[in-house]
Design an enzyme around this catalytic site. Structure first.
Site, PDB file in Angstrom:
ATOM      1  N   ARG A  15      -2.531  -4.369  -6.579  1.00 40.75           N
ATOM      2  CA  ARG A  15      -3.025  -3.731  -7.805  1.00 40.75           C
ATOM      3  C   ARG A  15      -2.003  -2.775  -8.397  1.00 40.75           C
ATOM      4  O   ARG A  15      -2.279  -2.104  -9.385  1.00 40.75           O
ATOM      5  CB  ARG A  15      -4.340  -3.024  -7.532  1.00 40.75           C
ATOM      6  CG  ARG A  15      -4.309  -2.057  -6.381  1.00 40.75           C
ATOM      7  CD  ARG A  15      -5.714  -1.636  -5.988  1.00 40.75           C
ATOM      8  NE  ARG A  15      -5.727  -0.844  -4.762  1.00 40.75           N
ATOM      9  CZ  ARG A  15      -5.751  -1.378  -3.540  1.00 40.75           C
ATOM     10  NH1 ARG A  15      -5.781  -2.697  -3.406  1.00 40.75           N
ATOM     11  NH2 ARG A  15      -5.749  -0.611  -2.458  1.00 40.75           N
ATOM     12  N   GLU A  21     -10.653  -0.617  -6.076  1.00 44.34           N
ATOM     13  CA  GLU A  21     -10.108  -1.247  -4.871  1.00 44.34           C
ATOM     14  C   GLU A  21      -9.270  -0.229  -4.089  1.00 44.34           C
ATOM     15  O   GLU A  21      -9.018  -0.408  -2.891  1.00 44.34           O
ATOM     16  CB  GLU A  21      -9.255  -2.472  -5.227  1.00 44.34           C
ATOM     17  CG  GLU A  21      -9.012  -3.402  -4.043  1.00 44.34           C
ATOM     18  CD  GLU A  21      -8.430  -4.748  -4.448  1.00 44.34           C
ATOM     19  OE1 GLU A  21      -7.207  -4.816  -4.714  1.00 44.34           O
ATOM     20  OE2 GLU A  21      -9.195  -5.726  -4.474  1.00 44.34           O
ATOM     21  N   GLU A  58      -8.025 -19.022  -4.530  1.00 50.49           N
ATOM     22  CA  GLU A  58      -8.166 -19.376  -5.946  1.00 50.49           C
ATOM     23  C   GLU A  58      -6.812 -19.783  -6.539  1.00 50.49           C
ATOM     24  O   GLU A  58      -6.699 -20.798  -7.243  1.00 50.49           O
ATOM     25  CB  GLU A  58      -8.728 -18.198  -6.749  1.00 50.49           C
ATOM     26  CG  GLU A  58     -10.123 -17.740  -6.342  1.00 50.49           C
ATOM     27  CD  GLU A  58     -10.097 -16.597  -5.344  1.00 50.49           C
ATOM     28  OE1 GLU A  58      -9.139 -16.533  -4.537  1.00 50.49           O
ATOM     29  OE2 GLU A  58     -11.044 -15.789  -5.350  1.00 50.49           O
ATOM     30  N   LYS A  61     -14.235 -13.275   2.034  1.00 55.50           N
ATOM     31  CA  LYS A  61     -13.342 -14.440   2.039  1.00 55.50           C
ATOM     32  C   LYS A  61     -13.619 -15.305   3.269  1.00 55.50           C
ATOM     33  O   LYS A  61     -13.726 -16.524   3.198  1.00 55.50           O
ATOM     34  CB  LYS A  61     -11.880 -13.989   2.058  1.00 55.50           C
ATOM     35  CG  LYS A  61     -11.372 -13.358   0.783  1.00 55.50           C
ATOM     36  CD  LYS A  61      -9.906 -12.938   0.945  1.00 55.50           C
ATOM     37  CE  LYS A  61      -9.376 -12.212  -0.277  1.00 55.50           C
ATOM     38  NZ  LYS A  61      -7.989 -11.716  -0.103  1.00 55.50           N
TER      39      LYS A  61
HETATM   40  O1  F6P Z   1      -8.670  -8.511  -4.064  1.00 60.37           O
HETATM   41  C1  F6P Z   1      -7.896  -8.574  -2.934  1.00 60.37           C
HETATM   42  C2  F6P Z   1      -6.459  -8.849  -3.331  1.00 60.37           C
HETATM   43  O2  F6P Z   1      -5.655  -8.833  -2.184  1.00 60.37           O
HETATM   44  C3  F6P Z   1      -5.919  -7.891  -4.379  1.00 60.37           C
HETATM   45  O3  F6P Z   1      -5.534  -6.652  -3.826  1.00 60.37           O
HETATM   46  C4  F6P Z   1      -4.779  -8.682  -4.924  1.00 60.37           C
HETATM   47  O4  F6P Z   1      -4.296  -8.163  -6.160  1.00 60.37           O
HETATM   48  C5  F6P Z   1      -5.462 -10.054  -5.079  1.00 60.37           C
HETATM   49  O5  F6P Z   1      -6.346 -10.142  -3.957  1.00 60.37           O
HETATM   50  C6  F6P Z   1      -4.522 -11.235  -5.134  1.00 60.37           C
HETATM   51  O6  F6P Z   1      -3.734 -11.240  -3.966  1.00 60.37           O
HETATM   52  P1  F6P Z   1      -2.369 -12.135  -3.946  1.00 60.37           P
HETATM   53  O7  F6P Z   1      -1.467 -11.546  -4.993  1.00 60.37           O
HETATM   54  O8  F6P Z   1      -1.850 -11.976  -2.559  1.00 60.37           O
HETATM   55  O9  F6P Z   1      -2.757 -13.556  -4.275  1.00 60.37           O
END
Ligand code: F6P
Length: 547
Positions: free
Chosen positions: A268, A353, A212, A512
């Site tokens: 998180r 999470e 994303e 994913k």
């Molecule tokens: O939801 C999975 C996760 O890895 C979260 O723990 C994390 O905050 C989010 O996706 C975004 O990950 P990144 O900061 O690596 O883009």
């Protein structure tokens, strides 16, 4: 280590739950005028009234003994000491190092990480100052007025929700826009409003592999170029926060514009790192630092306060008490403060999470409940939506109410009404309203007795519903930092008792992988479909609608 449900304390708590089964909090309050003062704690600017819980001295003692048996204190100390407690990823868990104002070193693999932590904080401070002073200008010479913060999960929730919570502290002249979802509507809506020449993009991704975030950043880059910017101008308008510097550079980010973070900081738990850059840009570096200072004070409290006066320990244990001995499957957060309206969503990721797991650290399958569903919204809105279920439904849903005693744009009437609703709700949940009280209330309504009896039955409020009430003078940056750290450590306490690894998140990987396989079939419309019939059907419908 033995699982919690094999301990003597667990058996005692099971017995304690049976002992109070027929009792009611209303009677406990009537019998003990000191109950509220006995069960009120204050630390780090936060006052917790936990008297409206299904607790007594015997229950608390058994809960504290359970924490002792499960070595929660030792596990806490191991975390702060940088031990490899995230065992499935072989990592330390040191978000606390990012707010370590003790002056003491923090060692990871024998190396003190504090110098690089402090250097990154200095880099962040300097960058924020350059934006706020206008020293850092866009490629046309215009000052930066808009920030587009692109990230998801912990790279989005922390910055967005903490900035929202600190609305009274916003820096004039800077507007921050948050984009997380890959749904193109969001990024388009945000960009449509902006002048690219006065916009800075902060791309936040710890892994730098999140679909994303990568896609939203590509779209934003394309927008910037279409609006008249050139590749050479990118460095003035795009910065990144990541632990994957190599991937960020390969993506086209100028290495000088990359704020590093480390693999010993979970997503998180990362708002204390440079992931907090959008917060600092919104409220200024000094206020952002105050958030870290508040968290540091809570860290000290968590490490030093005796368990009976330890906010995170108590909150974690109360959560275990309801989850494992009263069948509660969710926990509701009810901030009676508009600026904390996003806080339930923040704690949702933090808690769910972290503890939404079913395998213990010792690889044992767990046969008791673990992480609850976290949900909620700001008061008083919930009273006109879901409070009915909390009051008269069949589910036990422990509630956290929170209220600042003073608000910045003080409006006495509004704030008194807000406070009265907060306190009235916790009182109604605790004391309820008996059938006899309801029946008596209907006496002068001119109803026949059968109707009066029937209506009273429907109006009876069981009460005995547990809640915590958090009060703070004002939601200033330090208090916010302490509040967030308190919930982080509550989650830690529960994970330590349940024996789970609160710091990995393998459960998000499969979706994913499968999503990418489906994407391939949506993009390659002739590709044969070899999934289950439902997924194949859904893909066909999408292909049909977009041919
Ligand atoms: O939801 C999975 C996760 O890895 C979260 O723990 C994390 O905050 C989010 O996706 C975004 O990950 P990144 O900061 O690596 O883009």
């Amino acid at each position: 280590m033995t699982l919690a449900n094999n301990t003597e304390q667990w058996q005692r708590l099971t017995q304690q739950a049976d002992n109070i089964a027929g009792q009611h909090m209303r009677d406990w309050f009537a019998a003990d005028a000191q109950r509220a003062s006995r069960y009120t704690l204050s630390a780090c600017g936060i006052t917790l009234d936990y008297s409206k819980n299904l607790i007594n001295e015997g229950i608390l003692t058994a809960l504290f003994d359970l924490a002792d048996t499960m070595q929660v204190g030792q596990k806490r100390d191991a975390m702060f000491d940088g031990k490899i407690i995230n065992n499935t990823e072989q990592r330390a868990v040191l978000h606390t190092a990012l707010r370590n104002f003790s002056g003491k070193p923090v060692l990871v693999d024998g190396k003190d990480v504090m110098p690089e932590v402090l250097a990154t904080q200095e880099k962040l401070k300097g960058f924020v100052a350059s934006i706020h002073s206008g020293a850092h200008k866009g490629y046309t010479g215009k000052e930066i007025r808009h920030i587009v913060s692109i990230g998801i999960g912990g790279s989005f929730l922390g910055p967005k929700i903490m900035s929202e919570a600190l609305k009274p502290y916003w820096h004039k002249g800077i507007n921050v826009h948050y984009v997380a979802n890959v749904d193109g509507c969001h990024i388009q809506d945000v960009l449509a409003k902006l002048d690219h020449s006065e916009t800075l993009v902060v791309m936040s991704s710890k892994s730098f592999t999140t679909q994303e975030t990568l896609q939203n950043t590509l779209t934003t880059k394309q927008w910037f170029l279409e609006q008249g910017g050139t590749q050479q101008d990118i460095a003035k308008h795009f910065v990144a926060v990541s632990s994957n510097v190599k991937a960020a550079v390969n993506f086209g980010m100028d290495e000088n514009n990359i704020f590093p973070m480390w693999d010993w900081v979970g997503g998180r738990y990362s708002l204390w790192s440079a992931i907090g850059l959008p917060i600092a840009l919104t409220v200024g570096y000094d206020n952002y630092r105050a958030v870290l200072e508040g968290a540091f004070e809570m860290d000290e409290h968590f490490q030093q306060a005796p368990i009976e006066q330890n906010l995170p320990m108590l909150l974690g244990l109360l959560g275990v008490w309801y989850t494992n001995f009263h069948g509660a499957q969710s926990h509701v957060l009810l901030p009676y403060y508009h600026y904390l309206r996003g806080f339930p969503a923040y704690v949702q990721q933090l808690d769910m999470e972290s503890n939404g797991k079913s395998v213990a650290n010792a690889d044992d399958q767990i046969d008791y409940a673990t992480g609850p569903v976290i949900w909620g919204s700001e008061g008083t809105n919930g009273q006109h939506s879901f409070h009915q279920l909390i009051h008269q439904g069949k589910l036990l849903i422990p509630a956290d109410f929170m209220l600042p005693l003073n608000v910045h744009n003080q409006n006495d009437t509004h704030h008194a009404m807000l406070a009265s609703n907060c306190f009235g709700q916790t009182q109604a949940l605790m004391q309820g309203k008996t059938f006899d009280e309801c029946f008596a209330d209907l006496a002068d309504q001119g109803l026949d007795e059968d109707t009066q009896r029937s209506l009273a039955t429907h109006k009876t409020m069981p009460g005995n519903k547990p809640s915590n009430t958090f009060l703070f003078e004002q939601l200033d940056p330090k208090t916010l930092g302490a509040l967030v750290a308190m919930y982080e450590h509550k989650v830690f306490v529960q994970g330590a008792i349940w024996g789970v690894n609160s710091f990995d998140q393998w459960g998000v990987e499969l979706g994913k992988v499968l999503g990418n396989q489906v994407l391939d079939k949506l993009v390659n419309t002739q590709a044969p479909l070899d999934f289950d019939s439902s997924t194949n059907h859904l893909i066909k419908a999408f292909r049909q609608a977009n041919q």
